[in-house]
Design a protein around this motif. Sequence first.
Motif, PDB file in Angstrom:
ATOM      1  N   ASP A  46       0.743  -1.385  -0.476  1.00 51.78           N
ATOM      2  CA  ASP A  46       0.023  -0.072  -0.090  1.00 51.78           C
ATOM      3  C   ASP A  46       0.551   1.054   0.318  1.00 51.78           C
ATOM      4  O   ASP A  46       0.570   2.756  -0.452  1.00 51.78           O
ATOM      5  N   ILE A  47       2.369   1.295   0.826  1.00 48.55           N
ATOM      6  CA  ILE A  47       2.498   2.248   0.803  1.00 48.55           C
ATOM      7  C   ILE A  47       4.047   2.513  -0.626  1.00 48.55           C
ATOM      8  O   ILE A  47       4.523   3.477  -0.373  1.00 48.55           O
ATOM      9  N   ARG A  48       4.098   1.517  -1.041  1.00 46.90           N
ATOM     10  CA  ARG A  48       5.227   1.527  -2.198  1.00 46.90           C
ATOM     11  C   ARG A  48       4.693   2.309  -3.263  1.00 46.90           C
ATOM     12  O   ARG A  48       3.338   3.104  -3.858  1.00 46.90           O
ATOM     13  N   GLY A  49       6.299   3.273  -3.824  1.00 48.59           N
ATOM     14  CA  GLY A  49       5.494   4.400  -4.488  1.00 48.59           C
ATOM     15  C   GLY A  49       5.758   5.630  -3.916  1.00 48.59           C
ATOM     16  O   GLY A  49       5.317   6.495  -4.916  1.00 48.59           O
ATOM     17  N   LEU A  50       5.106   5.952  -2.655  1.00 49.11           N
ATOM     18  CA  LEU A  50       5.347   7.258  -2.134  1.00 49.11           C
ATOM     19  C   LEU A  50       6.118   8.171  -2.563  1.00 49.11           C
ATOM     20  O   LEU A  50       6.203   9.263  -1.897  1.00 49.11           O
ATOM     21  N   LEU A  51       6.960   6.991  -1.733  1.00 49.36           N
ATOM     22  CA  LEU A  51       8.748   8.686  -2.197  1.00 49.36           C
ATOM     23  C   LEU A  51       9.393   7.650  -3.383  1.00 49.36           C
ATOM     24  O   LEU A  51       9.813   6.982  -3.594  1.00 49.36           O
ATOM     25  N   SER A  52       9.576   9.047  -3.847  1.00 52.65           N
ATOM     26  CA  SER A  52      11.294   8.429  -4.924  1.00 52.65           C
ATOM     27  C   SER A  52      12.344   7.647  -4.268  1.00 52.65           C
ATOM     28  O   SER A  52      12.460   8.259  -2.925  1.00 52.65           O
ATOM     29  N   ASP A  53      12.859   6.941  -5.376  1.00 51.08           N
ATOM     30  CA  ASP A  53      14.000   6.647  -4.904  1.00 51.08           C
ATOM     31  C   ASP A  53      15.075   7.875  -4.779  1.00 51.08           C
ATOM     32  O   ASP A  53      16.261   7.772  -3.433  1.00 51.08           O
ATOM     33  N   ASP A  54      14.662   9.098  -5.061  1.00 51.96           N
ATOM     34  CA  ASP A  54      15.682   9.958  -4.266  1.00 51.96           C
ATOM     35  C   ASP A  54      15.364  10.705  -3.210  1.00 51.96           C
ATOM     36  O   ASP A  54      16.195  10.929  -1.954  1.00 51.96           O
ATOM     37  N   GLU A  55      14.316  10.154  -2.662  1.00 54.33           N
ATOM     38  CA  GLU A  55      13.587  10.559  -1.052  1.00 54.33           C
ATOM     39  C   GLU A  55      14.113   9.870  -0.281  1.00 54.33           C
ATOM     40  O   GLU A  55      14.329  10.387   0.845  1.00 54.33           O
ATOM     41  N   ILE A  56      13.815   8.768  -0.623  1.00 48.98           N
ATOM     42  CA  ILE A  56      15.035   7.849   0.488  1.00 48.98           C
ATOM     43  C   ILE A  56      16.569   7.427   0.493  1.00 48.98           C
ATOM     44  O   ILE A  56      16.731   7.627   1.334  1.00 48.98           O
ATOM     45  N   ASP A  57      16.848   7.643  -0.712  1.00 52.11           N
ATOM     46  CA  ASP A  57      18.310   8.118  -0.839  1.00 52.11           C
ATOM     47  C   ASP A  57      18.545   8.965   0.405  1.00 52.11           C
ATOM     48  O   ASP A  57      19.712   8.944   0.897  1.00 52.11           O
ATOM     49  N   GLN A  58      17.708  10.220   0.837  1.00 50.32           N
ATOM     50  CA  GLN A  58      18.142  11.179   1.170  1.00 50.32           C
ATOM     51  C   GLN A  58      17.757  10.920   2.859  1.00 50.32           C
ATOM     52  O   GLN A  58      18.678  11.217   4.080  1.00 50.32           O
ATOM     53  N   MET A  59      16.257  10.343   3.541  1.00 54.39           N
ATOM     54  CA  MET A  59      16.686  10.115   4.360  1.00 54.39           C
ATOM     55  C   MET A  59      17.286   8.985   5.217  1.00 54.39           C
ATOM     56  O   MET A  59      17.415   9.389   5.934  1.00 54.39           O
ATOM     57  N   PHE A  60      18.085   8.105   3.895  1.00 53.42           N
ATOM     58  CA  PHE A  60      18.391   7.443   4.142  1.00 53.42           C
ATOM     59  C   PHE A  60      20.274   7.563   3.901  1.00 53.42           C
ATOM     60  O   PHE A  60      20.933   6.595   4.146  1.00 53.42           O
ATOM     61  N   GLN A  61      20.454   9.004   4.261  1.00 53.78           N
ATOM     62  CA  GLN A  61      21.980   9.136   4.033  1.00 53.78           C
ATOM     63  C   GLN A  61      23.050   8.382   4.852  1.00 53.78           C
ATOM     64  O   GLN A  61      22.499   8.849   5.966  1.00 53.78           O
ATOM     65  N   ARG A  62      24.268   8.036   4.645  1.00 50.74           N
ATOM     66  CA  ARG A  62      25.565   7.775   5.385  1.00 50.74           C
ATOM     67  C   ARG A  62      25.465   9.289   5.411  1.00 50.74           C
ATOM     68  O   ARG A  62      26.747  10.014   4.761  1.00 50.74           O
ATOM     69  N   ASN A  63      26.578   9.219   6.632  1.00 52.83           N
ATOM     70  CA  ASN A  63      27.470  10.043   7.165  1.00 52.83           C
ATOM     71  C   ASN A  63      29.002  10.221   5.985  1.00 52.83           C
ATOM     72  O   ASN A  63      29.528   8.630   6.510  1.00 52.83           O
ATOM     73  N   PRO A  64      29.649  11.340   5.103  1.00 50.29           N
ATOM     74  CA  PRO A  64      30.778  10.588   3.684  1.00 50.29           C
ATOM     75  C   PRO A  64      31.823  10.460   5.715  1.00 50.29           C
ATOM     76  O   PRO A  64      32.737  10.220   5.230  1.00 50.29           O
ATOM     77  N   SER A  65      32.035  11.060   6.718  1.00 52.31           N
ATOM     78  CA  SER A  65      33.043  11.542   7.416  1.00 52.31           C
ATOM     79  C   SER A  65      33.611   9.641   7.404  1.00 52.31           C
ATOM     80  O   SER A  65      32.629   9.031   8.348  1.00 52.31           O
ATOM     81  N   PRO A  66      34.873   9.495   7.909  1.00 52.69           N
ATOM     82  CA  PRO A  66      35.082   8.721   8.087  1.00 52.69           C
ATOM     83  C   PRO A  66      35.227   8.054   9.220  1.00 52.69           C
ATOM     84  O   PRO A  66      34.697   7.252  10.000  1.00 52.69           O
ATOM     85  N   ALA A  67      35.036   8.733  10.592  1.00 50.08           N
ATOM     86  CA  ALA A  67      35.507   8.724  11.489  1.00 50.08           C
ATOM     87  C   ALA A  67      36.132   9.736  12.534  1.00 50.08           C
ATOM     88  O   ALA A  67      36.975  10.965  12.312  1.00 50.08           O
ATOM     89  N   ARG A  68      36.176   9.686  14.558  1.00 47.58           N
ATOM     90  CA  ARG A  68      37.152  10.769  14.736  1.00 47.58           C
ATOM     91  C   ARG A  68      38.333   9.976  14.998  1.00 47.58           C
ATOM     92  O   ARG A  68      38.158   9.183  15.134  1.00 47.58           O
ATOM     93  N   PRO A  69      39.080  11.551  14.811  1.00 46.15           N
ATOM     94  CA  PRO A  69      40.550  10.949  15.286  1.00 46.15           C
ATOM     95  C   PRO A  69      40.584  10.167  16.555  1.00 46.15           C
ATOM     96  O   PRO A  69      39.668  10.726  17.354  1.00 46.15           O
ATOM     97  N   VAL A  70      41.037   9.065  16.790  1.00 46.34           N
ATOM     98  CA  VAL A  70      40.876   8.603  18.359  1.00 46.34           C
ATOM     99  C   VAL A  70      42.507   8.689  18.694  1.00 46.34           C
ATOM    100  O   VAL A  70      44.015   8.292  17.852  1.00 46.34           O
TER     101      VAL A  70
END
Length: 91
Positions: free
Chosen positions: A64-88
């Motif tokens: 029932d909810i298939r197609g409500l969001l475009s692939d681009d909208e889904i990619d924006q919602m579930f973006q990964r932080n491109p930063s590799p990590a904090r220095p330790v």
Amino acid sequence: MNLTIPIRPEVEAELARQAAARGSAVEVYAAALLEEAMHIPQATTVQPPAVGRTGQMLIDAFADIRGLLSDDEIDQMFQRNPSPARPVDLS
């Protein structure tokens, strides 16, 4: 319904031990034992999945909810932080 049941101290201690071992309150565990003795299924009992169920059930559930969001909208919602990590500092 609330009941007050006089029980021996050793029974009370064992009931508390078993409830704690299951991560349950004594009252909840005692009620479950009474229901089991009466052969009444517990309201919170989760039935195991039936044999032969597949991922198709999940696909159908979200049909029932298939197609409500475009692939681009889904990619924006579930973006990964491109930063590799904090220095330790290990010193």
